[in-house]
Design a protein around this motif. Structure first.
Motif, PDB file in Angstrom:
ATOM      1  N   LYS A   1      35.798   8.584  44.385  1.00  0.00           N
ATOM      2  CA  LYS A   1      36.517   8.446  45.661  1.00  0.00           C
ATOM      3  C   LYS A   1      35.539   8.284  46.826  1.00  0.00           C
ATOM      4  O   LYS A   1      35.648   7.347  47.621  1.00  0.00           O
ATOM      5  N   LEU A   2      34.589   9.162  46.915  1.00  0.00           N
ATOM      6  CA  LEU A   2      33.622   9.097  48.003  1.00  0.00           C
ATOM      7  C   LEU A   2      32.687   7.900  47.848  1.00  0.00           C
ATOM      8  O   LEU A   2      32.443   7.170  48.808  1.00  0.00           O
ATOM      9  N   THR A   3      32.178   7.692  46.636  1.00  0.00           N
ATOM     10  CA  THR A   3      31.194   6.616  46.468  1.00  0.00           C
ATOM     11  C   THR A   3      31.806   5.242  46.720  1.00  0.00           C
ATOM     12  O   THR A   3      31.156   4.383  47.329  1.00  0.00           O
ATOM     13  N   LEU A   4      33.037   5.029  46.308  1.00  0.00           N
ATOM     14  CA  LEU A   4      33.678   3.739  46.575  1.00  0.00           C
ATOM     15  C   LEU A   4      33.912   3.542  48.073  1.00  0.00           C
ATOM     16  O   LEU A   4      33.740   2.441  48.593  1.00  0.00           O
ATOM     17  N   ARG A   5      34.309   4.607  48.762  1.00  0.00           N
ATOM     18  CA  ARG A   5      34.478   4.490  50.217  1.00  0.00           C
ATOM     19  C   ARG A   5      33.150   4.203  50.904  1.00  0.00           C
ATOM     20  O   ARG A   5      33.081   3.435  51.858  1.00  0.00           O
TER      21      ARG A   5
END
Length: 143
Positions: free
Chosen positions: A28-32
């Motif tokens: 979730k964080l890395t894709l954002r």
């Protein structure tokens, strides 16, 4: 491109994952961050100014499709991953979106003046070497 490198890393996460929540937490964080840091749509738009006019439509279509695939992975992680075991279908969807992102960028880059592409790749490689040189192994051991 940095986005292509990032999609390879994310695909590795997907292939190794067994649990939906763990994968969601990791991705979730890395894709954002990929979306916000590399601004793929903005980069496609900017780089399109270097394209010959006869290739503009086809190239930008490929670039925009790559951005849409990245967005579909972001949306899927946010909306579809919950709890429990990660299914083969879920892995396939996410891996496919990441691969399609990468391949769409390759198609877009094929239309770019190759001198510009090589210059950008050289700069990325230099940054990668500098990052490795600055890496503190003690931090990694304590993480």
């Amino acid at each position: 491109s940095r986005v292509q490198e990032a999609t390879v890393q994310q695909e590795r996460f997907v292939r190794k994952a067994t649990n939906q929540q763990d994968l969601k937490n990791k991705m979730k964080l890395t894709l954002r961050l990929i979306e916000k840091s590399y601004r793929l749509v903005d980069q496609i738009t900017y780089c399109s100014t270097f394209l010959p006019s006869e290739n503009l439509v086809e190239a930008t279509a490929a670039g925009n499709e790559a951005a849409e695939e990245l967005q579909s992975a972001i949306d899927y992680v946010r909306d579809e991953l919950t709890v429990g075991p990660l299914t083969a279908k879920q892995k396939d969807f996410l891996a496919s979106a990441l691969i399609n992102t990468r391949e769409g960028i390759f198609v877009f880059l094929d239309f770019m003046p190759q001198g510009k592409v090589e210059e950008a790749r050289r700069r990325i490689e230099e940054e990668n070497v500098a990052n490795i040189d600055e890496f503190d192994e003690e931090i990694d051991k304590n993480a």
